[in-house]
Design an enzyme around this catalytic site. Structure first.
Site, short mmCIF file in Angstrom:
data_model
loop_
_atom_site.label_atom_id
_atom_site.label_comp_id
_atom_site.label_asym_id
_atom_site.label_seq_id
_atom_site.Cartn_x
_atom_site.Cartn_y
_atom_site.Cartn_z
N ARG A 36 0.83 -1.22 0.00
CA ARG A 36 0.00 0.00 0.00
C ARG A 36 0.86 1.27 0.00
NH1 ARG A 36 -4.86 -2.07 3.92
NH2 ARG A 36 -6.18 -2.76 2.23
N LYS A 203 -19.12 -17.12 -0.23
CA LYS A 203 -20.52 -16.89 0.14
C LYS A 203 -21.32 -16.08 -0.86
CE LYS A 203 -19.93 -16.91 5.13
NZ LYS A 203 -19.90 -15.96 6.25
N GLY A 353 -9.72 -7.79 -2.56
CA GLY A 353 -9.91 -8.80 -1.52
C GLY A 353 -9.15 -10.08 -1.80
N GLY A 376 -13.39 -4.07 0.86
CA GLY A 376 -14.78 -3.63 1.00
C GLY A 376 -15.14 -2.55 -0.01
P1 AMP Z 1 -14.45 -14.54 -0.62
O1 AMP Z 1 -13.79 -13.83 0.52
O2 AMP Z 1 -15.95 -14.58 -0.52
O3 AMP Z 1 -13.96 -14.08 -1.97
O4 AMP Z 1 -14.06 -16.07 -0.45
C1 AMP Z 1 -12.75 -16.52 -0.59
C2 AMP Z 1 -12.64 -17.85 0.07
O5 AMP Z 1 -13.53 -18.75 -0.53
C3 AMP Z 1 -11.26 -18.43 -0.09
O6 AMP Z 1 -10.66 -18.51 1.17
C4 AMP Z 1 -11.52 -19.82 -0.66
O7 AMP Z 1 -10.77 -20.82 -0.05
C5 AMP Z 1 -12.99 -20.03 -0.38
N1 AMP Z 1 -13.60 -20.99 -1.32
C6 AMP Z 1 -13.59 -20.94 -2.65
N2 AMP Z 1 -14.21 -22.01 -3.17
C7 AMP Z 1 -14.64 -22.77 -2.14
C8 AMP Z 1 -15.34 -23.99 -2.03
N3 AMP Z 1 -15.71 -24.67 -3.11
N4 AMP Z 1 -15.61 -24.46 -0.80
C9 AMP Z 1 -15.22 -23.77 0.29
N5 AMP Z 1 -14.55 -22.61 0.26
C10 AMP Z 1 -14.28 -22.10 -0.94
#
Ligand code: AMP
Length: 396
Positions: A36, A203, A353, A376
Site C-alpha cells: 500500500r 458466500k 480482496g 470492502g
Molecule cells: P471470498 O472472501 O468470498 O472471496 O471467499 C474466498 C474464500 O472462498 C477463499 O478462502 C476460498 O478458499 C474459499 N472458497 C472458494 N471455493 C470454495 C469452495 N468450493 N468451498 C469452500 N470454500 C471455498
C-alpha cells in the site's frame, strides 16, 4: 462526469493535504507488507517533484483504547516511506495542535510530512470515523489543496477523506484513486462488450449486491467457488457436504430465474471427503455425491468458462474458483487467471480482496490490466454504490 485529478492541480509552493491508505500490517514495529505504501508513491512523488509540500494523512487499524496507540503509530511507516521514496519524511506524532502546525509551517517545497494515525482521534468520540465536522474543518485549514488517494477507505465517510474534502474549494483524486475509478467504475458502467463478470468465493450472501449489479451490466456472469453450491441447491441438484447457505437458496432461485442464460455455472467439480489438501480427490460431473464436498471447479468447467471468456473485451473478476490456498484445489483459479492473461485486447480487472491475494499468490497478477487495492471498497463499487470518498472529489 470525469473527476479532477492531481495532474490538474498547480501544486508548486502549495501545502497539499493527501489522504493515502497506509493501513499496512505492522507487528512489533515491523511492516509485514508494504504494497500500500508502494501504491501511494506515484502521487506523493508527483507532488514533491512539482514543488508541492506533501502532508500525508492515513488511518492504521482500529484505535479503541489508549493502549492501542502503542501498536498503531504510523512512525514505522514514515521510516519505510523515507526508504522507498529516498527522501526524508518528517513524522509528527500527533493529529492536531501547535506541534503539527509548526512542523507544517517549517516545510520547504518538495518536503514530505506524515501526520500520526488519524484514528487516534477516535478515542475521543470517534471524531475521525464519524466525520466530526470540527475535525474535518481543522485538518482542511492546514493546507491549500486536497488530494484523496485512499481507495481502500473510499466507501467510508470519515473526517480525513470526506471531512477535509468538504471544507476545501476543490478536492482531486490521486493517481491510484483515478485508476480505480477508471477500471472499477467506468469500465463496469460503460464496458466495451462483450463484458463478462466472474464471481467466486465462499458466500453468496457477501456478493448479492455485486451479482445483482453485474447481471444488469454484463453479457455473461460466470459463477464459481463455494457459492456455486447454493445455486446447485436452488436448481434441486445434490450438493453433498459442499458449502451452502440454506437461507439464500430462494434468492439463488430468483437470480437464476432473472438471469436466464446470462448465468454460467460450473458443470463439474473437484470433490473430496474432507476440507483437506492431503486426502484423495476426484472430479465429478454435475451433482455432488453424498459424503463429498466440492472444493474446486473441474476441467470441463474450466473449458466452458474459457469458451465464454475468449471473445470478451471487458472482464471483471471477484472471488476465487475454489479453495486456492490448497494446491490440489487451486487449478480452477489458476487456469482462469492464466487465461485472462492471454486476452491481450481485453481489459481484465480483478476486484480486490481474496481475488487479489489469489492472482498474486498464483503469479498471474502482472498479466492483468488492473488489480484493485480495495477490499470492502471494491465490493461496494462493483455493487454500483456511490462511494462517499469518490463522491467528495470534485468533477473536472
Ligand atoms: P471470498 O472472501 O468470498 O472471496 O471467499 C474466498 C474464500 O472462498 C477463499 O478462502 C476460498 O478458499 C474459499 N472458497 C472458494 N471455493 C470454495 C469452495 N468450493 N468451498 C469452500 N470454500 C471455498
Amino acid at each position: 462526469m470525469a473527476k479532477l485529478t492531481v495532474s490538474d492541480l498547480d501544486v508548486t509552493g502549495k501545502k497539499v493535504l493527501i489522504r493515502v491508505d497506509f493501513n499496512v500490517p505492522i507487528k512489533n514495529g515491523v511492516i509485514g507488507n508494504d504494497n500500500r505504501i508502494v501504491a501511494a508513491l506515484p502521487t506523493i512523488k508527483y507532488i514533491v517533484e512539482n514543488g508541492g509540500k506533501a502532508i500525508l494523512f492515513s488511518h492504521l487499524g482500529r484505535v479503541k483504547t489508549e493502549e492501542d496507540k502503542k501498536e498503531l503509530s504510523l512512525r514505522p511507516v514514515a521510516e519505510k516511506l523515507a526508504d522507498l521514496i529516498k527522501k526524508p519524511v518528517t513524522f509528527v506524532p500527533t493529529t492536531r495542535g501547535a506541534q503539527l502546525e509548526e512542523a507544517i509551517n517549517k516545510m520547504n517545497n518538495g518536503d514530505i510530512l506524515l501526520v500520526e494515525n488519524t484514528r487516534f482521534e477516535d478515542l475521543d468520540g470517534k471524531k475521525e470515523s464519524k466525520n466530526d465536522p470540527e475535525l474535518g474543518k481543522y485538518w482542511a485549514s492546514l493546507g491549500d489543496l486536497f488530494v484523496n488517494d485512499a481507495f481502500g477507505t473510499a466507501h467510508r465517510s470519515h473526517a480525513s477523506n470526506v471531512g477535509i474534502a468538504s471544507n476545501m474549494d476543490q478536492a482531486a483524486a490521486g493517481f491510484l484513486l483515478e485508476k480505480e475509478i477508471k477500471f472499477l467504475g467506468n469500465a463496469v458502467d460503460t464496458p466495451v462488450r462483450p463484458f463478462v463478470a466472474i464471481l467466486g468465493g465462499a458466500k453468496v450472501s457477501d456478493k448479492i449486491g455485486v451479482i445483482d449489479h453485474l447481471l444488469s451490466k454484463a453479457d455473461k456472469v460466470i459463477i464459481g467457488g463455494g457459492m456455486t453450491y447454493t445455486f446447485y441447491a436452488a436448481k434441486g441438484m445434490s450438493i453433498g457436504n459442499s458449502l451452502v447457505e440454506s437461507d439464500k437458496i430462494d434468492l439463488a432461485k430468483e437470480i437464476i430465474g432473472k438471469a436466464g442464460d446470462k448465468l454460467v455455472l460450473p458443470v463439474d467439480s473437484v470433490v473430496a471427503e474432507k476440507f483437506d489438501n492431503d486426502v484423495p480427490n476426484k472430479t465429478v460431473d454435475g451433482d455432488i455425491p453424498a459424503g463429498y464436498m466440492a472444493l474446486d471447479i473441474g476441467p470441463k468447467s474450466i473449458a466452458l468458462f474459457k469458451d465464454v471468456l475468449k471473445d470478451a473485451k471487458t472482464v471483471v473478476w471477484n472471488g476465487p474458483m475454489g479453495v486456492f490456498e490448497m494446491s490440489n484445489y487451486a487449478e480452477g483459479t489458476l487456469e482462469i487467471g492464466k487465461f485472462l492473461g492471454t486476452l491481450s485486447d481485453a481489459t481484465t480487472i480483478v476486484g480486490g480482496g481474496d481475488s487479489t491475494a489469489a492472482v498474486q499468490q498464483l503469479g498471474v497478477a502482472d498479466q492483468l490490466t488492473h488489480i484493485s487495492t480495495g477490499g470492502g471498497a471494491s465490493l461496494e463499487y462493483l455493487e454500483g454504490k456511490t462511494l462517499p470518498g469518490i463522491a467528495a472529489v470534485s468533477d473536472k
